[in-house]
Design a protein around this motif. Structure first.
Motif: not given
Length: 369
Positions: A125-146
């Motif tokens: 796999f390649v880290h950085g310099r990647q082709v622009i994907p169709e979607v981007v995950i802007e952020g994620t939060i995990s906690n004790s609920e989900g």
């Protein structure tokens, strides 16, 4: 060279094999046991390996290495007690890398039985310099609920979303949403962990999104420490007692207390207090906890403080309110004194009867509100 294959042709064939079939496994030395490495996916943060077997196998070791320019950056050896026939085992490794240089990386995977290799493969796999994907995950939060993630579309597309809860190397919960439509505005997705968690334990939440037109997936992870949690959603109070409706907000079972404290109008002196055990609560569970004052409150204003005390004795929630007792309220449930000595009841029975009537009146009044 006539009748043979040039070194260049051999090199091209090897590159095509490792690029188009990175998770095909080499089974070992004609052994009866065949363990297949079905899938590998890795980022600079974590690696996911999926194994299956044609028969039930036991006592395996999974060796996973993160390699950069033939130098091993990180590695993990994961013991696998067993793989049942026609079942899949998912293991996740969290890489502990001090550097995250852009460029090509390699994952080397071996399945060992008594230190003998029975399957192996590589993944790049390649880290950085990647082709622009169709979607981007802007952020994620995990906690004790989900886990919650925000997906920003680059182009309108359909995506498959996989949610994982990881304990150490083990995936203890998996859920999947298929063919989710992502249009022009950011999409917030949420998944609750439908499994019990231990209090004060570290877990990893993982979200993997695979757009319909892309081979590679997008993965984000978030580490959290599980904790019990509950909140006050409703309060009832009067001169007889008080109640609080408590709602769970964690997959760590809440097994704490609810403390009721009545102060004078200035909030200085304690007039009444009670601490009541709460029923065990999980996410979206709710129960009403009630307390009856030892003595009916006299006419006046009082400050009521209700606190939720967690499994570790910490305060999870608090609510303050006022009890306004009018003069009529202090008299309407009074029991008249008996005049005739011969027919009068013993004083302790009168006291018990008064307490029972007060409790019944409080419960009836609470349910009618």
């Amino acid at each position: 060279m006539k009748g043979g294959i040039s070194k260049l042709a051999i090199f091209v064939l090897i590159m095509l094999f490792t690029t188009t079939a990175p998770v095909s496994a080499n089974t070992g030395n004609g052994a009866d046991t065949v363990v297949e490495i079905e899938e590998i996916y890795s980022t600079i943060e974590a690696c996911e390996v999926v194994l299956s077997s044609s028969s039930t196998v036991e006592d395996l070791d999974l060796e996973v290495q993160l390699v950069r320019e033939d130098r091993i950056i990180d590695r993990a050896t994961i013991p696998i007690d067993s793989i049942n026939v026609n079942s899949r085992v998912i293991k996740v490794v969290q890489w502990e890398t001090k550097t995250a240089e852009d460029g090509a990386y390699e994952i080397r995977v071996q399945v060992l039985n008594d230190e003998k290799e029975i399957s192996s493969t590589e993944y790049k796999f390649v880290h950085g310099r990647q082709v622009i994907p169709e979607v981007v995950i802007e952020g994620t939060i995990s906690n004790s609920e989900g886990v919650t993630a925000v997906i920003r579309p680059v182009d309108a597309t359909l995506v498959d979303i996989e949610y994982m809860l990881v304990d150490g190397f083990d995936v203890i919960y998996v859920a999947k949403d298929e063919k989710v439509s992502v249009h022009t505005t950011p999409l917030t997705v949420h998944k609750r962990w439908n499994t019990l968690l231990l209090n004060n334990k570290e877990y990893l939440g993982l979200v993997k999104i695979r757009p319909s037109n892309e081979v590679a997936a997008i993965v984000v992870t978030d580490i959290f420490t599980s904790q019990d949690d509950a909140k006050i959603t409703d309060v009832y109070k009067d001169e007889i007692g008080a109640s609080a409706t408590i709602e769970g907000n964690s997959q760590v079972p809440f097994d704490g207390y609810v403390q009721f404290t009545v102060y004078d109008e200035k909030g200085e002196d304690i007039v009444e207090s009670a601490i009541m055990r709460s029923p065990i609560l999980l996410t979206d569970d709710d129960e009403t906890v009630e307390a009856i004052w030892e003595n009916r409150l006299h006419e006046g204003k009082y400050k009521l403080v209700i606190e939720i005390i967690g499994n570790d004795g910490d305060r999870l929630d608090i609510q303050e309110t006022i009890i306004d007792v009018e003069e009529s309220a202090t008299k309407k449930n009074d029991i008249p004194e008996q005049v005739e000595e011969e027919n009068s009841l013993p004083s302790f029975l009168i006291t018990q009867a008064a307490l029972v009537l007060a409790a019944v009146a409080f419960v009836i009044r609470r349910r009618n509100t």
